[in-house]
Scaffold this active site. Structure first.
Site, PDB file in Angstrom:
ATOM      1  N   LYS A   1       0.794  -1.217   0.000  1.00 17.11           N
ATOM      2  CA  LYS A   1       0.000   0.000   0.000  1.00 17.11           C
ATOM      3  C   LYS A   1       0.836   1.280   0.000  1.00 17.11           C
ATOM      4  O   LYS A   1       0.667   2.148  -0.853  1.00 17.11           O
ATOM      5  CB  LYS A   1      -0.895  -0.040   1.232  1.00 17.11           C
ATOM      6  CG  LYS A   1      -1.748   1.165   1.411  1.00 17.11           C
ATOM      7  CD  LYS A   1      -2.315   1.155   2.814  1.00 17.11           C
ATOM      8  CE  LYS A   1      -1.179   1.385   3.800  1.00 17.11           C
ATOM      9  NZ  LYS A   1      -1.663   1.720   5.143  1.00 17.11           N
ATOM     10  N   THR A   2       1.746   1.350   0.968  1.00 16.57           N
ATOM     11  CA  THR A   2       2.537   2.572   1.090  1.00 16.57           C
ATOM     12  C   THR A   2       3.376   2.792  -0.157  1.00 16.57           C
ATOM     13  O   THR A   2       3.526   3.899  -0.658  1.00 16.57           O
ATOM     14  CB  THR A   2       3.457   2.489   2.319  1.00 16.57           C
ATOM     15  OG1 THR A   2       2.661   2.093   3.436  1.00 16.57           O
ATOM     16  CG2 THR A   2       4.096   3.809   2.613  1.00 16.57           C
TER      17      THR A   2
ATOM     18  N   ASP B   1      -4.217   8.385   3.076  1.00 17.92           N
ATOM     19  CA  ASP B   1      -3.863   7.027   3.481  1.00 17.92           C
ATOM     20  C   ASP B   1      -4.865   6.543   4.525  1.00 17.92           C
ATOM     21  O   ASP B   1      -5.463   7.359   5.228  1.00 17.92           O
ATOM     22  CB  ASP B   1      -2.449   7.066   4.084  1.00 17.92           C
ATOM     23  CG  ASP B   1      -1.881   5.678   4.251  1.00 17.92           C
ATOM     24  OD1 ASP B   1      -2.425   4.728   3.666  1.00 17.92           O
ATOM     25  OD2 ASP B   1      -0.883   5.538   4.990  1.00 17.92           O
ATOM     26  N   GLU B   2      -5.041   5.258   4.646  1.00 16.75           N
ATOM     27  CA  GLU B   2      -5.951   4.677   5.656  1.00 16.75           C
ATOM     28  C   GLU B   2      -7.322   5.343   5.615  1.00 16.75           C
ATOM     29  O   GLU B   2      -7.876   5.742   6.640  1.00 16.75           O
ATOM     30  CB  GLU B   2      -5.366   4.829   7.071  1.00 16.75           C
ATOM     31  CG  GLU B   2      -3.967   4.277   7.245  1.00 16.75           C
ATOM     32  CD  GLU B   2      -3.952   2.776   7.466  1.00 16.75           C
ATOM     33  OE1 GLU B   2      -4.992   2.103   7.199  1.00 16.75           O
ATOM     34  OE2 GLU B   2      -2.903   2.263   7.903  1.00 16.75           O
TER      35      GLU B   2
ATOM     36  N   GLN C   1     -10.139  -3.436   7.194  1.00 18.22           N
ATOM     37  CA  GLN C   1      -9.268  -3.100   8.309  1.00 18.22           C
ATOM     38  C   GLN C   1      -9.741  -1.857   9.047  1.00 18.22           C
ATOM     39  O   GLN C   1      -8.956  -1.189   9.724  1.00 18.22           O
ATOM     40  CB  GLN C   1      -7.829  -2.901   7.828  1.00 18.22           C
ATOM     41  CG  GLN C   1      -7.194  -4.187   7.339  1.00 18.22           C
ATOM     42  CD  GLN C   1      -5.715  -4.016   7.075  1.00 18.22           C
ATOM     43  OE1 GLN C   1      -4.917  -3.852   7.981  1.00 18.22           O
ATOM     44  NE2 GLN C   1      -5.337  -4.042   5.803  1.00 18.22           N
TER      45      GLN C   1
ATOM     46  N   ARG D   1      -1.192 -10.051  10.253  1.00 19.08           N
ATOM     47  CA  ARG D   1       0.121  -9.560  10.665  1.00 19.08           C
ATOM     48  C   ARG D   1       1.197 -10.629  10.486  1.00 19.08           C
ATOM     49  O   ARG D   1       2.387 -10.329  10.447  1.00 19.08           O
ATOM     50  CB  ARG D   1       0.154  -9.147  12.155  1.00 19.08           C
ATOM     51  CG  ARG D   1      -0.729  -7.991  12.571  1.00 19.08           C
ATOM     52  CD  ARG D   1      -0.615  -6.815  11.686  1.00 19.08           C
ATOM     53  NE  ARG D   1      -1.653  -6.869  10.645  1.00 19.08           N
ATOM     54  CZ  ARG D   1      -1.642  -6.100   9.565  1.00 19.08           C
ATOM     55  NH1 ARG D   1      -0.681  -5.258   9.365  1.00 19.08           N
ATOM     56  NH2 ARG D   1      -2.601  -6.188   8.654  1.00 19.08           N
TER      57      ARG D   1
END
Length: 732
Positions: free
Chosen positions: A35-36, A220-221, A251, A608
DNA sequence: AACAAGACCATTTTT
DNA sequence: TGGTCTTGTT
């Protein structure tokens, strides 16, 4: 221009996302899908392919950490720092706007930001002053109420009138609170966003300026945005600009603090011509782990829909361990950890995740006993520490002595003979005359309104602050020197030194740390919004918590809540306490939608893990002093059977003989199979009724099918083992 | 002002 | 259970 370096090394979907046209774009980025990376590359792409100047880009995140990382990675990719680009958190950017346009925003030039602690103190102070019953309106709830209103973009005047006296009281308090903030030039976190939104809304020319400037906004997010953040984005993007939102509805785990998952769900309805791209290839976890995550999350409705996949093999199945109690659970975890360590893994590659902080203790104790170093994430933040906040309060007083919050905080710290009575007099005078506490103190000192001893104490306090005031005006003093002086003059070091225990030492250390943080603080000249480095530093201290803790570089196990784990990854992960009432938390049963959020939290936890995931639960757990018997979480049964298997203790884990645990207590039936296809309808923790023995609690079970025996702790008869097939038990 | 005893309370957390 | 905050005592 050759832009290939931006698109190379990306998969097809990532490339689609990065090179998507300059229009509204929604990137649904699954866990571990890069994503980043996509976000950073998209920024580079926009600059190179469309020749957008960094000046016309704005990228916003939730945490300072994320903002810093993004900044660093852009720099790394493009080669130079993106001059003029706005990268920061929602709060940071809103703050920047307000500093730049404080007049238009109706603020004082030297407005201060309050953190949640300051906010709560202010509310308490206010309630005392207005004599409001703090049992009917607990300050924490008031605080929560006000924040929730601000998250929704509502001022006190917008709160709907209610006939219920409780809500009316809340509304009234909100009014008082607004007034106090206005008077004191104080902004809480929510206010930064609300005020920045109002600033743009109320100033068409200013709004036009920023809308024209920011051709493209990146978030973001996005699934974590609340209403006011969303409104802020919409108004800023306007009609000519466009936005790239990156997020993952699966999420979304911050609904409880105002985040609106609807924002991402309805993105395509609210922004025109949205180009939606899904990133589903996962580069983090094994196939089994992803299958488990996909299976679990498919139990949620109303998803935008996504299925993670990997081409790197299935890996090991997830292991499920049923601990006898929480001690046993912890011991099991540490056994595995040691095995991994002995095989050569780093401790920092392993994480123990739990739903609530209280669960960490047992694990900690066990780790201490076994001498395995660990680190707890998300402990107290540097600038939140008492001694630091005190030092900062002195600095605030040096800037503006009329800061009542700061006075209240330090007027008698260290103790200097200004007790509760004297402070009460000051408060009274201040309230009656409309003075600040500082002014009141001056009047009291001048007119000697208190006994000589108290008056003198107040006089020397006034002198102390005046001394600090002149100290910060000396231009040759660096920020570090200023704090050095302040701490010195206030006598904070000797005060903490005489504190008993290690605590005092640590506090002295922290104060030294503060001095060095201050001297290392660089005040970049493009932050023209700030009138002085000291003010900028104080704002930073509120908005940026400082690194979790400057940790020793010792290799250690990572302990954290599931929330804190979002965005991180570890080869070995333990998901612990996966029990009904705990995870999902029983608090989530009432409100609709909360259970689904818990499930998403579980999804976050599972994803995770890179190589190996252990899920553990305990059949009995001592928490908050009393023991409870929870059944395994429903989430366990929602994981597809193929990718999880139960750990059979005897064959896989050696356990010290000394450990007192009769094997008979361990269910010999497979928890998994019995859960997926229950042979019996009784589980641990159930209340049951027996025709002869009366009511009791099921605390254990053994065997399978017709041989199943359960141990019941009867209210009157003590504990007994009963064969389920014969005992006429009725579940209550 | 320092200290002790008792009350209260406890998902999750960033800014 | 234990940590924090408040109240009461010396």
């Amino acid at each position: 221009m050759d832009v290939s370096f931006i698109l190379d090394d990306l998969n097809d979907k990532q490339r689609d996302a990065v090179a998507a046209p300059l229009q509204n774009t929604l990137i649904l980025a699954g866990a571990g899908s890069g994503k980043t990376r996509v976000l950073v590359h998209r920024i580079a792409w926009l600059m190179h392919a469309y020749e957008l100047s960094p000046y016309s880009l704005l990228a916003v995140t939730f945490t300072n950490k994320a903002a810093k990382e993004m900044q660093a990675r852009i720099e790394q990719l493009v080669g130079v720092p993106p001059q003029g680009m706005w990268v920061g958190t929602f709060h940071g950017l809103a703050h920047r706007l307000l500093r730049a346009h404080w007049r238009d925003a109706g603020l004082k030039e030297n407005f201060q930001i309050m953190d949640s602690d300051d906010q709560l103190r202010l509310i308490k102070r206010l309630m005392k002053a207005f004599n409001i019953d703090d049992t009917r309106w607990p300050p924490k709830q008031v605080c929560w109420f006000i924040n929730a209103q601000k998250d929704e973009g509502r001022r006190a005047a917008h709160v709907v009138d209610s006939h219920d006296p409780f809500t009316r009281g809340m509304k009234e308090l909100y009014f008082h609170y607004e007034e106090a903030c206005e008077q004191g030039g104080l902004l809480d976190f929510g206010e930064l966003l609300l005020r920045a939104h109002e600033l743009l809304l109320g100033n068409p020319s200013l709004l036009r300026h920023y809308q024209e400037r920011f051709a493209h906004v990146l978030v973001d997010e996005f699934q974590d945005t609340n209403s006011i953040q969303y409104a802020w984005l919409r108004i800023l993007v306007g009609n000519q600009g466009s936005i790239t939102a990156v997020g993952d509805d699966d999420q979304s785990i911050y609904g409880w603090r105002g985040a609106k998952i609807e924002n991402i769900h309805n993105f395509s309805k609210h922004f025109p011509d949205v180009n939606t791209i899904r990133l589903e290839q996962n580069y983090r976890s094994t196939g089994h782990i992803l299958k488990a995550a996909n299976g679990l999350i498919s139990n949620n409705d109303d998803r935008l829909g996504k299925e993670l996949w990997t081409d790197s093999g299935e890996g090991e199945p997830i292991s499920l361990y049923a601990g006898f109690n929480e001690q046993d659970e912890a011991r099991f975890i540490i056994d595995i950890i040691k095995k991994w360590r002995d095989k050569g893994s780093n401790l920092s590659d392993m994480a123990v995740l739990y739903r609530s902080n209280a669960q960490s203790r047992v694990v900690e104790e066990c780790l201490v006993r076994e001498q395995v170093p660990y680190r707890i994430y998300g402990g107290h933040r540097f600038y939140d520490r008492l001694e630091i906040k005190n030092a900062l309060a002195y600095a605030r007083l040096a800037i503006d002595p009329n800061d009542d919050g700061a006075i209240e905080r330090v007027i008698n710290v260290p103790p200097r003979g200004i007790g509760e009575r004297s402070i009460g007099t000051l408060r009274e005078l201040a309230r009656d005359q409309g003075y600040s506490l500082w002014k009141a103190a001056q009047v009291v000192a001048q007119q000697g309104l208190l006994p000589a001893r108290a008056t003198n104490a107040i006089r020397s306090f006034l002198e102390l602050i005046e001394g600090m005031s002149s100290c910060i005006q000396q231009p040759e003093l660096g920020l570090g020197d200023v704090f050095e002086q302040i701490i010195q003059e206030a006598g904070l070091i000797p005060f903490h030194e005489k504190e008993k225990g290690e605590k005092g030492e640590a506090r002295v250390e922290n104060l030294k740390e503060l001095v060095s943080a201050a001297s290392g603080f660089s005040w970049s000249s493009d932050d023209e919004e700030f009138s002085s480095p000291l003010m900028a530093f104080l704002d930073k201290a509120v908005l940026d918590a400082g690194e979790a803790q400057a940790d020793e570089y010792q290799d250690s196990i990572q302990l954290m809540t599931l929330h804190a784990a979002k965005g991180l990854e570890f080869p070995l992960v333990f998901l612990t306490g996966v029990e009904e009432n705990l995870f999902p938390s029983k608090m989530s049963f009432e409100e609709p939608g909360r259970l689904e959020e818990e499930r998403r939290l579980c999804y976050v936890g599972i994803t995770r893990a890179m190589e190996k995931l252990y899920i553990t639960y305990a059949e009995s757990r001592r928490l908050y002093g009393s023991e409870s018997f929870n059944s395994p979480s429903r989430f366990i049964s929602e994981i597809p059977t193929g990718c999880i298997e139960e750990v059979r203790l005897r064959s896989q884990v050696s356990r010290p003989v000394s450990m007192q645990r009769p094997t008979v207590n361990r269910p010999t039936s497979s928890v998994l199979s019995s859960m997926q296809k229950p042979v019996i309808d009784i589980s641990m923790g159930d209340r049951v009724n027996h025709p002869v023995f009366g009511e009791g609690l099921v605390i254990n079970s053994e065997g399978q099918g017709p041989q199943t025996r359960v141990q019941v702790n009867f209210d009157d008869e003590g504990t007994k083992w009963l064969v389920l097939a014969f005992a006429k038990l009725e579940v209550l």
